[in-house]
Design a protein around this motif. Structure first.
Motif, PDB file in Angstrom:
ATOM      1  N   LEU A   1       7.024   0.844  -5.947  1.00  0.00           N
ATOM      2  CA  LEU A   1       8.317   0.424  -5.411  1.00  0.00           C
ATOM      3  C   LEU A   1       9.083  -0.465  -6.393  1.00  0.00           C
ATOM      4  O   LEU A   1      10.312  -0.502  -6.369  1.00  0.00           O
ATOM      5  N   ASP A   2       8.342  -1.190  -7.259  1.00  0.00           N
ATOM      6  CA  ASP A   2       9.002  -2.043  -8.254  1.00  0.00           C
ATOM      7  C   ASP A   2       9.066  -1.388  -9.634  1.00  0.00           C
ATOM      8  O   ASP A   2       9.401  -2.037 -10.626  1.00  0.00           O
ATOM      9  N   ASN A   3       8.709  -0.107  -9.707  1.00  0.00           N
ATOM     10  CA  ASN A   3       8.756   0.685 -10.949  1.00  0.00           C
ATOM     11  C   ASN A   3       7.750   0.245 -12.014  1.00  0.00           C
ATOM     12  O   ASN A   3       7.836   0.696 -13.162  1.00  0.00           O
ATOM     13  N   GLN A   4       6.780  -0.597 -11.630  1.00  0.00           N
ATOM     14  CA  GLN A   4       5.754  -0.981 -12.605  1.00  0.00           C
ATOM     15  C   GLN A   4       4.804   0.193 -12.857  1.00  0.00           C
ATOM     16  O   GLN A   4       4.458   0.930 -11.944  1.00  0.00           O
ATOM     17  N   ARG A   5       4.399   0.345 -14.107  1.00  0.00           N
ATOM     18  CA  ARG A   5       3.475   1.434 -14.462  1.00  0.00           C
ATOM     19  C   ARG A   5       2.048   0.904 -14.311  1.00  0.00           C
ATOM     20  O   ARG A   5       1.369   0.542 -15.275  1.00  0.00           O
ATOM     21  N   THR A   6       1.553   0.865 -13.092  1.00  0.00           N
ATOM     22  CA  THR A   6       0.270   0.251 -12.777  1.00  0.00           C
ATOM     23  C   THR A   6      -0.886   1.219 -13.028  1.00  0.00           C
ATOM     24  O   THR A   6      -0.701   2.433 -13.132  1.00  0.00           O
TER      25      THR A   6
ATOM     26  N   GLN B   1       0.819  -1.213   0.000  1.00  0.00           N
ATOM     27  CA  GLN B   1       0.000   0.000   0.000  1.00  0.00           C
ATOM     28  C   GLN B   1       0.859   1.273   0.000  1.00  0.00           C
ATOM     29  O   GLN B   1       0.346   2.383   0.116  1.00  0.00           O
ATOM     30  N   ILE B   2       2.155   1.081  -0.141  1.00  0.00           N
ATOM     31  CA  ILE B   2       3.092   2.207  -0.081  1.00  0.00           C
ATOM     32  C   ILE B   2       3.689   2.478  -1.461  1.00  0.00           C
ATOM     33  O   ILE B   2       4.133   1.560  -2.150  1.00  0.00           O
ATOM     34  N   LEU B   3       3.691   3.730  -1.840  1.00  0.00           N
ATOM     35  CA  LEU B   3       4.323   4.184  -3.071  1.00  0.00           C
ATOM     36  C   LEU B   3       5.631   4.883  -2.711  1.00  0.00           C
ATOM     37  O   LEU B   3       5.979   5.011  -1.543  1.00  0.00           O
ATOM     38  N   ASN B   4       6.351   5.312  -3.731  1.00  0.00           N
ATOM     39  CA  ASN B   4       7.559   6.100  -3.494  1.00  0.00           C
ATOM     40  C   ASN B   4       7.415   7.412  -4.240  1.00  0.00           C
ATOM     41  O   ASN B   4       6.770   7.458  -5.305  1.00  0.00           O
ATOM     42  N   GLY B   5       7.981   8.472  -3.695  1.00  0.00           N
ATOM     43  CA  GLY B   5       7.876   9.750  -4.369  1.00  0.00           C
ATOM     44  C   GLY B   5       8.763  10.809  -3.762  1.00  0.00           C
ATOM     45  O   GLY B   5       9.337  10.628  -2.685  1.00  0.00           O
ATOM     46  N   PHE B   6       8.896  11.897  -4.469  1.00  0.00           N
ATOM     47  CA  PHE B   6       9.627  13.064  -3.966  1.00  0.00           C
ATOM     48  C   PHE B   6       9.183  14.264  -4.780  1.00  0.00           C
ATOM     49  O   PHE B   6       8.505  14.133  -5.807  1.00  0.00           O
ATOM     50  N   CYS B   7       9.544  15.443  -4.318  1.00  0.00           N
ATOM     51  CA  CYS B   7       9.167  16.648  -5.047  1.00  0.00           C
ATOM     52  C   CYS B   7      10.335  17.622  -5.084  1.00  0.00           C
ATOM     53  O   CYS B   7      11.271  17.534  -4.274  1.00  0.00           O
ATOM     54  N   ASN B   8      10.280  18.522  -6.024  1.00  0.00           N
ATOM     55  CA  ASN B   8      11.215  19.640  -6.093  1.00  0.00           C
ATOM     56  C   ASN B   8      10.387  20.902  -5.861  1.00  0.00           C
ATOM     57  O   ASN B   8       9.585  21.289  -6.717  1.00  0.00           O
ATOM     58  N   LEU B   9      10.570  21.507  -4.713  1.00  0.00           N
ATOM     59  CA  LEU B   9       9.702  22.604  -4.296  1.00  0.00           C
ATOM     60  C   LEU B   9      10.373  23.391  -3.179  1.00  0.00           C
ATOM     61  O   LEU B   9      10.962  22.796  -2.269  1.00  0.00           O
ATOM     62  N   ILE B  10      10.312  24.697  -3.257  1.00  0.00           N
ATOM     63  CA  ILE B  10      10.736  25.546  -2.144  1.00  0.00           C
ATOM     64  C   ILE B  10       9.515  26.277  -1.635  1.00  0.00           C
ATOM     65  O   ILE B  10       8.979  27.168  -2.312  1.00  0.00           O
ATOM     66  N   SER B  11       9.026  25.880  -0.480  1.00  0.00           N
ATOM     67  CA  SER B  11       7.883  26.536   0.130  1.00  0.00           C
ATOM     68  C   SER B  11       7.926  26.316   1.634  1.00  0.00           C
ATOM     69  O   SER B  11       8.564  25.374   2.113  1.00  0.00           O
TER      70      SER B  11
ATOM     71  N   GLU C   1      10.906   6.295 -15.137  1.00  0.00           N
ATOM     72  CA  GLU C   1      11.139   4.868 -15.398  1.00  0.00           C
ATOM     73  C   GLU C   1      11.729   4.192 -14.168  1.00  0.00           C
ATOM     74  O   GLU C   1      11.443   3.030 -13.899  1.00  0.00           O
ATOM     75  N   ASP C   2      12.586   4.912 -13.426  1.00  0.00           N
ATOM     76  CA  ASP C   2      13.201   4.365 -12.218  1.00  0.00           C
ATOM     77  C   ASP C   2      13.102   5.419 -11.115  1.00  0.00           C
ATOM     78  O   ASP C   2      13.918   6.340 -11.050  1.00  0.00           O
ATOM     79  N   ILE C   3      12.084   5.304 -10.281  1.00  0.00           N
ATOM     80  CA  ILE C   3      11.853   6.297  -9.237  1.00  0.00           C
ATOM     81  C   ILE C   3      13.007   6.332  -8.245  1.00  0.00           C
ATOM     82  O   ILE C   3      13.363   7.399  -7.715  1.00  0.00           O
ATOM     83  N   HIS C   4      13.657   5.195  -7.992  1.00  0.00           N
ATOM     84  CA  HIS C   4      14.741   5.141  -7.015  1.00  0.00           C
ATOM     85  C   HIS C   4      15.973   5.893  -7.510  1.00  0.00           C
ATOM     86  O   HIS C   4      16.604   6.623  -6.748  1.00  0.00           O
ATOM     87  N   ARG C   5      16.286   5.730  -8.777  1.00  0.00           N
ATOM     88  CA  ARG C   5      17.425   6.457  -9.365  1.00  0.00           C
ATOM     89  C   ARG C   5      17.210   7.960  -9.254  1.00  0.00           C
ATOM     90  O   ARG C   5      18.096   8.697  -8.812  1.00  0.00           O
TER      91      ARG C   5
END
Length: 311
Positions: A151-156, A119-129, A177-181
């Motif tokens: 987490l496995d980079n599948q495009r679900t 139930q967990i995704l991975n993510g990040f943002c580029n933001l200054i606020s 394509e590779d969220i971890h990279r």
């Protein structure tokens, strides 16, 4: 879609504000005077791209008040994630997805202490606020982007649906394509500048202009590269050079948020940045003397800040 924004700071406030202006049901979890201001007047976001106001369907400090969320956007600091996951666990369903956007590279693992991995995704943002005043978020510098993935980079289908919601909200959303990279590339940038800036009380321009500090930044980055490669992240020496191209383009007067926390005596993400590298370097038998030096110098200050938080 029922969306919960857990933490209405700089990140949660900006993206939560954008989402609150869509057709989706959006709830905010906030605290204190900030919450009171949002309940009374809504959330106001000051942005160089154009100011906007957002009124969530619900703003509260009690999870028992919210409808079961389909998506939870985590807006707290990385060091707060484990406790947040523990608090959230009784209020989610089997279909709830959790998207962390914190700095750092081990946020999903922190959430897994209380929330099922699938139930967990991975993510990040580029933001200054940041919170300028109760009920007011200030966004500066550049157009924000948000990156997310499985987490496995599948495009679900589920990641595509969430991606579409952010596009609907006017957010520049990406599924790499590779969220971890991509996450480690950002981590290298922010970890390289943050703690050295906190240690020296210097702007990024001052650090760039000092041959000694500039080399220290590069040494920090190459230690991060070694750890990433030991963890089988698809990242290479060229990525270090690209990070320093980004550093070269930064406003010379700029400072990083973790640096500002350190300078102001607030709890910071030090242990999630340089601390994580030191920990993982030891685990993988890698020497990381620069990150270890930075951590050792700043850790007493960090511990004082956390002691103050508990008092």
């Amino acid at each position: 879609m029922n969306i919960l924004i857990y933490g209405i700071g700089g990140v949660g406030g900006y993206f939560g504000g954008k989402l609150a202006n869509t057709k989706h049901h959006v709830s905010f979890i906030a605290r204190g005077g900030h919450l009171k201001a949002i309940q009374e007047k809504g959330l106001f976001v000051k942005s160089f791209l154009g100011d906007f106001k957002a009124t969530p369907d619900l703003a509260t400090d009690r999870l028992t008040n919210i409808p079961t969320p389909d998506l939870i956007l985590m807006g707290v600091k990385s060091w707060q994630l484990e406790q947040a996951a523990k608090e959230l666990a009784p209020h989610i369903s089997n279909g709830t997805l959790v998207l962390p956007l914190q700095n750092g590279v081990n946020n999903p693992e922190k959430l897994m202490t209380s929330i099922p991995e699938d139930q967990i995704l991975n993510g990040f943002c580029n933001l200054i606020s940041f919170i300028e005043a109760p009920g007011i978020i200030c966004h500066q510098a550049f157009r924000p982007t948000l990156s997310m993935g499985e987490l496995d980079n599948q495009r679900t289908d589920r990641i595509e649906r969430i991606h579409a919601v952010f596009l609907e909200a006017g957010v520049e959303s990406k599924i790499p394509e590779d969220i971890h990279r991509e996450q480690w590339k950002k981590f290298m940038f922010i970890t390289t500048i943050s703690a050295i800036g906190g240690l020296t009380r210097s702007t990024i321009g001052e650090m760039r202009s000092s041959p000694y500090l500039y080399q220290m930044m590069r040494d920090t980055a190459f230690e991060i590269l070694k750890v990433a490669q030991a963890k089988h992240i698809n990242i290479a020496r060229d990525d270090v050079d690209k990070v320093f191209e980004i550093i070269a383009k930064q406003d010379p007067q700029s400072t990083a948020s973790t640096q500002r926390d350190l300078m102001h005596g607030k709890p910071s993400e030090l242990e999630n940045f340089n601390g994580y590298i030191v920990e993982q370097a030891k685990k993988h038998g890698i020497q990381a003397p620069v990150n270890e030096l930075i951590l050792a110098c700043l850790l007493p200050m960090e511990r004082r800040a956390r002691a103050g938080l508990k008092s």
